[in-house]
Design an enzyme around this catalytic site. Sequence first.
Site, PDB file in Angstrom:
ATOM      1  N   PRO A  68       0.975  -1.161   0.098  1.00  0.00           N
ATOM      2  CA  PRO A  68      -0.309   0.089   0.065  1.00  0.00           C
ATOM      3  C   PRO A  68       0.592   1.358  -0.168  1.00  0.00           C
ATOM      4  O   PRO A  68       2.138   1.485   0.624  1.00  0.00           O
ATOM      5  CB  PRO A  68      -0.854   0.031   1.213  1.00  0.00           C
ATOM      6  CG  PRO A  68      -0.545  -1.185   1.598  1.00  0.00           C
ATOM      7  CD  PRO A  68       0.788  -2.146   1.044  1.00  0.00           C
ATOM      8  N   ASN A  95     -19.276 -11.699 -25.388  1.00  0.00           N
ATOM      9  CA  ASN A  95     -17.932 -11.564 -25.562  1.00  0.00           C
ATOM     10  C   ASN A  95     -17.412 -12.286 -24.822  1.00  0.00           C
ATOM     11  O   ASN A  95     -16.799 -12.100 -23.708  1.00  0.00           O
ATOM     12  CB  ASN A  95     -17.936 -10.030 -25.679  1.00  0.00           C
ATOM     13  CG  ASN A  95     -16.260  -9.836 -26.194  1.00  0.00           C
ATOM     14  OD1 ASN A  95     -15.363 -10.822 -26.385  1.00  0.00           O
ATOM     15  ND2 ASN A  95     -16.065  -8.857 -25.943  1.00  0.00           N
ATOM     16  N   TYR A 137     -14.434  -9.604 -19.020  1.00  0.00           N
ATOM     17  CA  TYR A 137     -14.734 -10.310 -18.235  1.00  0.00           C
ATOM     18  C   TYR A 137     -16.034 -10.073 -18.130  1.00  0.00           C
ATOM     19  O   TYR A 137     -16.363  -8.650 -18.765  1.00  0.00           O
ATOM     20  CB  TYR A 137     -13.592  -9.496 -17.615  1.00  0.00           C
ATOM     21  CG  TYR A 137     -12.521 -10.313 -16.901  1.00  0.00           C
ATOM     22  CD1 TYR A 137     -12.656 -11.073 -16.717  1.00  0.00           C
ATOM     23  CD2 TYR A 137     -11.502  -9.001 -17.630  1.00  0.00           C
ATOM     24  CE1 TYR A 137     -10.714 -12.001 -16.983  1.00  0.00           C
ATOM     25  CE2 TYR A 137     -10.161 -10.137 -17.184  1.00  0.00           C
ATOM     26  CZ  TYR A 137      -9.574 -10.966 -17.363  1.00  0.00           C
ATOM     27  OH  TYR A 137      -8.466 -11.931 -17.344  1.00  0.00           O
ATOM     28  N   HIS A 138     -16.763 -10.491 -17.281  1.00  0.00           N
ATOM     29  CA  HIS A 138     -18.312 -10.156 -17.340  1.00  0.00           C
ATOM     30  C   HIS A 138     -18.966 -10.183 -15.586  1.00  0.00           C
ATOM     31  O   HIS A 138     -17.798 -10.723 -14.673  1.00  0.00           O
ATOM     32  CB  HIS A 138     -18.821 -11.315 -17.826  1.00  0.00           C
ATOM     33  CG  HIS A 138     -19.128 -11.300 -19.391  1.00  0.00           C
ATOM     34  ND1 HIS A 138     -17.565 -11.724 -19.737  1.00  0.00           N
ATOM     35  CD2 HIS A 138     -19.781 -10.429 -19.840  1.00  0.00           C
ATOM     36  CE1 HIS A 138     -18.126 -11.883 -21.071  1.00  0.00           C
ATOM     37  NE2 HIS A 138     -19.295 -10.939 -21.405  1.00  0.00           N
ATOM     38  N   SER A 139     -19.785  -9.642 -15.089  1.00  0.00           N
ATOM     39  CA  SER A 139     -20.233 -10.177 -14.119  1.00  0.00           C
ATOM     40  C   SER A 139     -21.223 -11.443 -13.532  1.00  0.00           C
ATOM     41  O   SER A 139     -21.273 -11.938 -14.780  1.00  0.00           O
ATOM     42  CB  SER A 139     -21.469  -9.023 -13.938  1.00  0.00           C
ATOM     43  OG  SER A 139     -22.789  -8.915 -15.051  1.00  0.00           O
ATOM     44  N   GLU A 158     -24.142 -12.060 -13.146  1.00  0.00           N
ATOM     45  CA  GLU A 158     -25.740 -12.245 -13.439  1.00  0.00           C
ATOM     46  C   GLU A 158     -25.624 -12.719 -15.356  1.00  0.00           C
ATOM     47  O   GLU A 158     -25.821 -13.704 -16.019  1.00  0.00           O
ATOM     48  CB  GLU A 158     -26.828 -10.353 -13.579  1.00  0.00           C
ATOM     49  CG  GLU A 158     -27.313 -10.702 -13.170  1.00  0.00           C
ATOM     50  CD  GLU A 158     -27.781  -9.361 -13.157  1.00  0.00           C
ATOM     51  OE1 GLU A 158     -27.190  -8.777 -13.720  1.00  0.00           O
ATOM     52  OE2 GLU A 158     -29.379  -8.969 -13.841  1.00  0.00           O
ATOM     53  N   PHE A 202     -22.623 -31.283 -18.449  1.00  0.00           N
ATOM     54  CA  PHE A 202     -22.720 -32.284 -19.891  1.00  0.00           C
ATOM     55  C   PHE A 202     -22.809 -33.885 -20.224  1.00  0.00           C
ATOM     56  O   PHE A 202     -22.015 -34.372 -19.288  1.00  0.00           O
ATOM     57  CB  PHE A 202     -20.804 -31.197 -21.242  1.00  0.00           C
ATOM     58  CG  PHE A 202     -21.697 -29.996 -20.863  1.00  0.00           C
ATOM     59  CD1 PHE A 202     -21.332 -29.242 -21.974  1.00  0.00           C
ATOM     60  CD2 PHE A 202     -20.008 -29.340 -19.864  1.00  0.00           C
ATOM     61  CE1 PHE A 202     -21.450 -27.847 -21.419  1.00  0.00           C
ATOM     62  CE2 PHE A 202     -19.827 -28.325 -20.055  1.00  0.00           C
ATOM     63  CZ  PHE A 202     -21.072 -26.897 -20.952  1.00  0.00           C
ATOM     64  N   HIS A 237     -11.135 -19.005  -5.286  1.00  0.00           N
ATOM     65  CA  HIS A 237      -9.963 -16.919  -5.315  1.00  0.00           C
ATOM     66  C   HIS A 237     -11.288 -16.248  -6.117  1.00  0.00           C
ATOM     67  O   HIS A 237     -10.698 -16.314  -7.526  1.00  0.00           O
ATOM     68  CB  HIS A 237      -9.544 -17.214  -4.917  1.00  0.00           C
ATOM     69  CG  HIS A 237      -8.441 -18.127  -4.118  1.00  0.00           C
ATOM     70  ND1 HIS A 237      -6.964 -19.372  -4.570  1.00  0.00           N
ATOM     71  CD2 HIS A 237      -9.162 -18.386  -2.719  1.00  0.00           C
ATOM     72  CE1 HIS A 237      -7.827 -20.112  -3.584  1.00  0.00           C
ATOM     73  NE2 HIS A 237      -7.733 -19.219  -2.548  1.00  0.00           N
ATOM     74  N   GLU A 256      -9.045 -13.963  -9.015  1.00  0.00           N
ATOM     75  CA  GLU A 256      -8.532 -14.549  -9.903  1.00  0.00           C
ATOM     76  C   GLU A 256      -9.760 -14.669 -11.209  1.00  0.00           C
ATOM     77  O   GLU A 256     -10.141 -15.911 -11.343  1.00  0.00           O
ATOM     78  CB  GLU A 256      -8.280 -16.198  -9.491  1.00  0.00           C
ATOM     79  CG  GLU A 256      -7.263 -15.662  -8.292  1.00  0.00           C
ATOM     80  CD  GLU A 256      -6.794 -17.582  -7.240  1.00  0.00           C
ATOM     81  OE1 GLU A 256      -7.261 -18.484  -7.920  1.00  0.00           O
ATOM     82  OE2 GLU A 256      -6.509 -17.041  -6.414  1.00  0.00           O
ATOM     83  N   ARG A 258     -18.754 -23.147 -23.611  1.00  0.00           N
ATOM     84  CA  ARG A 258     -19.159 -22.592 -24.520  1.00  0.00           C
ATOM     85  C   ARG A 258     -18.162 -24.121 -25.661  1.00  0.00           C
ATOM     86  O   ARG A 258     -19.030 -24.895 -26.696  1.00  0.00           O
ATOM     87  CB  ARG A 258     -18.996 -22.280 -25.063  1.00  0.00           C
ATOM     88  CG  ARG A 258     -19.988 -21.687 -26.587  1.00  0.00           C
ATOM     89  CD  ARG A 258     -20.678 -21.543 -27.086  1.00  0.00           C
ATOM     90  NE  ARG A 258     -21.883 -20.719 -25.955  1.00  0.00           N
ATOM     91  CZ  ARG A 258     -23.217 -20.236 -26.851  1.00  0.00           C
ATOM     92  NH1 ARG A 258     -23.705 -21.790 -27.762  1.00  0.00           N
ATOM     93  NH2 ARG A 258     -23.371 -19.613 -25.867  1.00  0.00           N
ATOM     94  N   ARG A 290     -10.291 -12.239  -1.919  1.00  0.00           N
ATOM     95  CA  ARG A 290      -9.760 -13.540  -2.539  1.00  0.00           C
ATOM     96  C   ARG A 290     -10.853 -14.659  -1.692  1.00  0.00           C
ATOM     97  O   ARG A 290     -11.300 -15.643  -2.352  1.00  0.00           O
ATOM     98  CB  ARG A 290      -8.659 -13.537  -2.058  1.00  0.00           C
ATOM     99  CG  ARG A 290      -8.233 -15.158  -1.934  1.00  0.00           C
ATOM    100  CD  ARG A 290      -6.676 -15.303  -0.969  1.00  0.00           C
ATOM    101  NE  ARG A 290      -6.244 -16.530  -0.611  1.00  0.00           N
ATOM    102  CZ  ARG A 290      -5.318 -17.546  -0.833  1.00  0.00           C
ATOM    103  NH1 ARG A 290      -5.276 -17.205  -2.900  1.00  0.00           N
ATOM    104  NH2 ARG A 290      -5.153 -18.664  -0.957  1.00  0.00           N
ATOM    105  N   HIS A 339      -7.319 -22.340 -10.853  1.00  0.00           N
ATOM    106  CA  HIS A 339      -6.778 -20.981 -10.207  1.00  0.00           C
ATOM    107  C   HIS A 339      -5.448 -19.912 -11.017  1.00  0.00           C
ATOM    108  O   HIS A 339      -5.528 -20.722 -12.011  1.00  0.00           O
ATOM    109  CB  HIS A 339      -5.829 -21.059  -9.230  1.00  0.00           C
ATOM    110  CG  HIS A 339      -6.546 -22.119  -7.745  1.00  0.00           C
ATOM    111  ND1 HIS A 339      -6.750 -21.564  -6.683  1.00  0.00           N
ATOM    112  CD2 HIS A 339      -7.551 -22.300  -7.647  1.00  0.00           C
ATOM    113  CE1 HIS A 339      -7.539 -22.530  -5.675  1.00  0.00           C
ATOM    114  NE2 HIS A 339      -7.470 -23.298  -6.892  1.00  0.00           N
ATOM    115  N   GLU A 387      -2.760 -23.308 -12.504  1.00  0.00           N
ATOM    116  CA  GLU A 387      -2.230 -21.905 -11.807  1.00  0.00           C
ATOM    117  C   GLU A 387      -2.015 -21.459 -13.347  1.00  0.00           C
ATOM    118  O   GLU A 387      -1.482 -21.640 -13.848  1.00  0.00           O
ATOM    119  CB  GLU A 387      -1.304 -21.460 -11.362  1.00  0.00           C
ATOM    120  CG  GLU A 387      -1.546 -21.667  -8.926  1.00  0.00           C
ATOM    121  CD  GLU A 387      -1.990 -20.588  -8.656  1.00  0.00           C
ATOM    122  OE1 GLU A 387      -2.961 -19.965  -8.941  1.00  0.00           O
ATOM    123  OE2 GLU A 387      -2.570 -21.543  -7.286  1.00  0.00           O
TER     124      GLU A 387
HETATM  125 ZN   LIG Z   1      -5.781 -19.021  -6.596  1.00  0.00          ZN
END
Ligand SMILES: [Zn+2]
Length: 421
Positions: A69, A119, A123-125, A127, A163, A181, A184, A196, A239, A308, A382
């Site tokens: 910080p 798309n 990155y998405h919400s 919802e 599936f 987490h 991530e 998809r 996290r 992760h 990872e």
């Molecule tokens: Zn992790």
Amino acid sequence: MKWILFLGALIGLSFCGREKFFGDQVFRINVRNGDEISKLSQLVNSDNFKLDVWKAPSTFSRLVDVLVPSVSLQPVKSFLKSQGLEYSVTIGDLQALLDHEDEEMQHNEGQERSGNNFNYGAYHSLEAIYHEMDSIAGDFPDLASRVKIGHSFENRSMYVLKFGTAEGGRRPAVWLNAGIHSREWISVATAIWTARKIASDYGKDPTITSILEKMDIFLLPVANPDGYVYTQSQNRLWRKTRSIYPRSRCVGTDPNRNWNASFAGEGASDNPCSEIYHGPHANSEVEVKSVVDFIQEHGNFKCFIDLHSYSQLLMYPYGYTVKKAPDADELDKVARRAAKALASLSGTTYQVGPTCTTVYPASGSSVDWAYDNGIKYAFTFELRDTGHYGFLLPANQIIPTAEETWLGLKTIMEHVRDNLY
Ligand SMILES: [Zn+2]
């Protein structure tokens, strides 16, 4: 006031209430020996500096990434210099990266609203991800269905995509887990892309077709929905879960220390304020318990893969002990093959090994629980990168990451298909 309004317009209103990281930086510290590791732990365990370890040292890399910080910058630099620890600044302006990510997300949301198209390179919400899971199930009704397996602490639904090509019966199955987490994000984005991909390649790609002829795949893209929502509304770097316990002054449990596998052992903390707090008891987190109950009730899972980020590692049990797992040789061989397949796309290199000796001891993890409960093929990925962006991997790397990871996932699932037990 004008300045605040300008800023609001710039970064979009929904992110306005989010914690800011003005002036914060990420340091990469090179710990060359045991003495330096103990100096570093002195630094990160000090309450005064409020440091957040992004990446701990591993067998393959002695580099440690730490979020510092702004108020701690000077004292931390002085400490590092006085102790002779080498360091560099990997992210000089954390807030700028966050602002950029916000802008991209807002822009994309606008685009998707007008085009009505998900798309995969954004990155998405939560919802939007749940909505897309519904769309996949709707587009491939003979193959995919959305199943509710439980709810989160804050009562959000937990959905998996199933599936399967055959009706009824408990066929051998694969569990794909992501987003345990919450910060991530690349794991969540990779998981929904993978969903998809599974659906659209079935019947076209002989590998995934033959895998699905023999096994079902269950995919949980957001294993920690409360945390995920919190990263978008309050603190991008959250996290843990968002559970609250009486008499605890801190919120959240590390859901990947909460499984019933050497619970509360090495590599987990009993301090509720720690990022690796194991929780009051095994399965205390309803998100973990929901998965455990589902898998046990099903009773025929053969493979469990947890996604992760970051570090580019592919690991297998154990995390809670340095002891070699009974199937370690086979798991190592499969993991190496998967890492090779992954690298074949664009040269991304992964290190392979058992969790405990590859990264660090971690008790109560999902894959150790899976392995101890008879799910032999248990792996942790990872994903990208190795620290240039860390948890803030730019959206333009989502599809390249998902595409290469898919080759690794397919390699593992092929091995499971051919070695059902
Ligand atoms: Zn992790």
